[in-house]
Design an enzyme around this catalytic site. Structure first.
Site, mmCIF file in Angstrom:
data_model
loop_
_atom_site.group_PDB
_atom_site.id
_atom_site.type_symbol
_atom_site.label_atom_id
_atom_site.label_comp_id
_atom_site.label_asym_id
_atom_site.label_seq_id
_atom_site.Cartn_x
_atom_site.Cartn_y
_atom_site.Cartn_z
ATOM 1 N N CYS A 174 13.546 -11.498 3.990
ATOM 2 C CA CYS A 174 13.227 -12.284 2.792
ATOM 3 C C CYS A 174 14.492 -12.896 2.180
ATOM 4 O O CYS A 174 14.413 -13.798 1.354
ATOM 5 C CB CYS A 174 12.456 -11.456 1.776
ATOM 6 S SG CYS A 174 13.105 -9.823 1.515
ATOM 7 N N CYS A 197 7.596 -12.591 3.139
ATOM 8 C CA CYS A 197 7.549 -11.394 3.980
ATOM 9 C C CYS A 197 6.238 -11.386 4.760
ATOM 10 O O CYS A 197 5.193 -11.727 4.211
ATOM 11 C CB CYS A 197 7.619 -10.134 3.117
ATOM 12 S SG CYS A 197 7.393 -8.615 4.063
ATOM 13 N N GLY A 202 0.369 0.374 -5.172
ATOM 14 C CA GLY A 202 -0.855 -0.417 -5.090
ATOM 15 C C GLY A 202 -1.812 -0.026 -6.191
ATOM 16 O O GLY A 202 -2.078 1.164 -6.383
ATOM 17 N N ASN A 232 -0.325 1.140 5.687
ATOM 18 C CA ASN A 232 0.668 0.464 4.864
ATOM 19 C C ASN A 232 1.447 -0.463 5.788
ATOM 20 O O ASN A 232 2.040 -0.013 6.756
ATOM 21 C CB ASN A 232 1.602 1.504 4.230
ATOM 22 C CG ASN A 232 2.736 0.874 3.428
ATOM 23 O OD1 ASN A 232 3.774 1.475 3.244
ATOM 24 N ND2 ASN A 232 2.552 -0.330 2.936
ATOM 25 N N GLY A 233 1.421 -1.749 5.496
ATOM 26 C CA GLY A 233 2.123 -2.712 6.330
ATOM 27 C C GLY A 233 1.266 -3.933 6.583
ATOM 28 O O GLY A 233 0.277 -4.162 5.881
ATOM 29 N N CYS A 293 0.809 -1.227 0.000
ATOM 30 C CA CYS A 293 0.000 0.000 0.000
ATOM 31 C C CYS A 293 0.842 1.277 0.000
ATOM 32 O O CYS A 293 2.020 1.249 0.324
ATOM 33 C CB CYS A 293 -0.858 0.061 1.254
ATOM 34 S SG CYS A 293 -1.976 -1.301 1.432
ATOM 35 N N TYR A 352 13.575 -2.331 -4.787
ATOM 36 C CA TYR A 352 12.564 -2.382 -5.830
ATOM 37 C C TYR A 352 11.331 -1.486 -5.625
ATOM 38 O O TYR A 352 10.888 -0.828 -6.543
ATOM 39 C CB TYR A 352 12.090 -3.832 -6.010
ATOM 40 C CG TYR A 352 10.894 -3.999 -6.919
ATOM 41 C CD1 TYR A 352 10.953 -3.632 -8.262
ATOM 42 C CD2 TYR A 352 9.691 -4.486 -6.433
ATOM 43 C CE1 TYR A 352 9.844 -3.762 -9.086
ATOM 44 C CE2 TYR A 352 8.585 -4.619 -7.262
ATOM 45 C CZ TYR A 352 8.666 -4.259 -8.585
ATOM 46 O OH TYR A 352 7.576 -4.382 -9.399
HETATM 47 S S1 SF4 Z 1 10.994 -9.415 4.725
HETATM 48 FE FE1 SF4 Z 1 11.926 -8.385 2.932
HETATM 49 S S2 SF4 Z 1 10.213 -7.377 1.892
HETATM 50 FE FE2 SF4 Z 1 9.519 -7.873 3.990
HETATM 51 S S3 SF4 Z 1 9.959 -6.056 5.249
HETATM 52 FE FE3 SF4 Z 1 11.736 -7.408 5.429
HETATM 53 S S4 SF4 Z 1 13.131 -6.713 3.783
HETATM 54 FE FE4 SF4 Z 1 11.101 -5.899 3.332
#
Ligand code: SF4
Length: 472
Positions: A442, A388, A34, A108-109, A8, A248
């Site tokens: 991630c 994530c 989004g 957002n989150g 978002c 990204y």
């Molecule tokens: S897991 Fe990856 S995409 Fe999710 S908040 Fe952490 S760094 Fe960002």
């Protein structure tokens, strides 16, 4: 395209006669965060009104809708769903009326304890309108016995865990909140006498606002006719800015977490060239995601940068595949190779990530079909091996190609001559002294915010992992 998706973008403004129109423009600049739904809530000091719908910002609002959103304060939201499926009831802002008065919320989150809180609230009689985790905050707010709006907001958000950058709007105030870990960005700015908050500074650039500072992790910022009040109600927590914002998600013309996204992304490309050189004739970015990193790669390696793939910018989410018999269009609808650049060349193909690998394979095939002699894939971040839980849409672990394949297997799958990623050290060195302030889960599978249930159960419940993977 096979990418991770930001969930978002949020925007808010207080103290401007064109609040809804400026929010519309702000959301326009945040559209990349989004594309499934968009919404605005505005207050004229007496009443908060909301308008939201599925689709792009430009499709959801027209001059009539915006005229209905009268007032000098507004918040807005663009959404890509992760928690809660894609439907109108999950669109934001969500507006309620309760014993503390009207309140609208944009989030957002992703809250990691939303499920537990929701189950408890439902047991106590709460009726939920949506599947979104954000609604939990409103239920907690409505039930809060705290006296005063600010206190009730603090009371409610003190009970949630995970990633949240919030913009809240009541009849007479705008409240911006960032979780104590600071997962997602939230910037504060000024436009004449008005205050502005936005997920990214590019939204401020568009409306001519000046960036002042970031809303701090763990800060609750209350903007009202009385001025700006900063509350820090949370105990200090380790910082965990999402490093993927730099890799990204964020627009390259934004500053997030105090850094220029363009600068970080270009430096990632330089590091990638130092770590993973390739004997090649041209560096070709996968547009648009690989452009900044490819520029850095070309600069560092001395190999010339050429736009060997051209992106069609006019393919929207509503694109309808013509018919079954000619469905092999695939990625060709979005990208077209430039034969004069690729033919007979050894190509370094630069992108920012590989998720499932399916799109990357199509792109490698496309570059080869245009005559490339060799294709060397270079990725400007480490292999994505884990989902994530903090507001980014990731597939199950079993679908992430780097979680289940070696580099050699990925190279074979992509039909490339070589595949190489930037190392975690190479990624973290671009943010230098701030490296410990970043989440990198991630890439590591180690999560900075504990899950309320044991991790295996949580991951299973979140339907992100297959059973056998969780057990491991
Ligand atoms: S897991 Fe990856 S995409 Fe999710 S908040 Fe952490 S760094 Fe960002």
């Amino acid at each position: 395209m096979d990418k991770l998706h930001e969930e978002c973008g949020v925007f808010g403004i207080f103290g401007h006669p064109e609040a809804a129109n400026l929010t519309y423009l702000g959301l326009y600049a945040l559209q990349h965060r989004g594309q499934e739904s968009a919404g605005i809530a505005a207050s004229d000091g007496e009443q908060v009104r909301v308008s939201r719908d599925m689709g792009y910002v430009a499709d959801v609002f027209d001059s009539e809708t915006l005229a209905h959103l009268a007032g000098t304060a507004a918040i807005g939201h663009v959404r890509y769903s992760t928690a809660g499926e894609s439907r109108l009831t999950n669109a934001q802002p969500i507006l309620i009326d309760c014993n503390h008065g009207q309140i609208a919320i944009c989030h957002n989150g992703n809250l990691v304890n939303a499920r537990e809180l929701r189950e408890e609230l439902v047991r106590q009689g709460s009726i939920f309108q949506s599947g979104s985790d954000t609604e939990v905050i409103l239920h907690l707010y409505a039930r809060s016995r705290a006296v005063g709006v600010d206190e009730a907001i603090v009371d409610s958000i003190s009970q949630v865990q995970g990633a949240f950058s919030l913009a809240l709007l009541t009849r007479d105030r705008l409240v911006a909140v960032r979780d104590p870990h600071g997962f997602r960005p939230l910037a504060l700015g000024r436009l004449d006498n008005a205050w502005v908050v936005a997920s990214e500074t590019c939204a401020m650039d568009l409306i001519g606002a000046t960036y002042v500072r970031d809303v701090e992790p763990g800060e609750v910022l209350v903007v009202s006719a009385a001025g700006v009040r900063s509350i820090k109600p949370f105990p200090p927590a380790p910082l965990a800015h999402c490093i993927f914002e730099h890799v990204y998600f964020a627009r390259p013309d934004s500053y997030v977490f105090g850094r220029s996204v363009n600068e970080v992304r270009t430096e990632l490309g330089r590091n990638l060239a130092r770590e993973q050189p390739a004997a090649a004739d041209v560096v070709v970015p996968v547009p648009d995601s690989g452009v900044c990193a490819a520029m850095g790669y070309a600069e560092e390696s001395g190999i010339s940068l050429r736009m060997g793939l051209i992106r069609n910018h006019y393919v929207g989410r509503t694109f309808i595949q013509p018919q079954q018999s000619i469905r092999h269009f695939g990625v060709k609808v979005k990208l077209n190779p430039v034969r004069s650049i690729l033919e007979g060349k050894r190509v370094v193909l630069v992108d920012d990530s590989i998720v499932r690998g399916t799109t990357s394979r199509k792109i490698v095939r496309m570059v080869r079909a245009a005559g490339a002699k060799e294709v060397h894939v270079r990725i400007s971040c480490p292999p994505t091996i884990s989902p994530c839980f903090y507001g980014v849409d990731t597939p199950r672990k079993s679908e992430l190609i780097a979680a289940t394949h070696t580099i050699d297997e990925i190279t074979q799958f992509l039909e490339a001559d070589s595949v190489a990623y930037l190392s975690l050290e190479g990624l973290l060195s671009t943010v230098g002294a701030e490296r410990n302030a970043y989440c990198r889960s991630c890439y590591t599978g180690v999560y900075p915010v504990e899950f309320p249930r044991d991790e295996a159960t949580y991951l299973q419940l979140a339907l992100k992992l297959d059973k056998e993977t969780v057990a491991g």
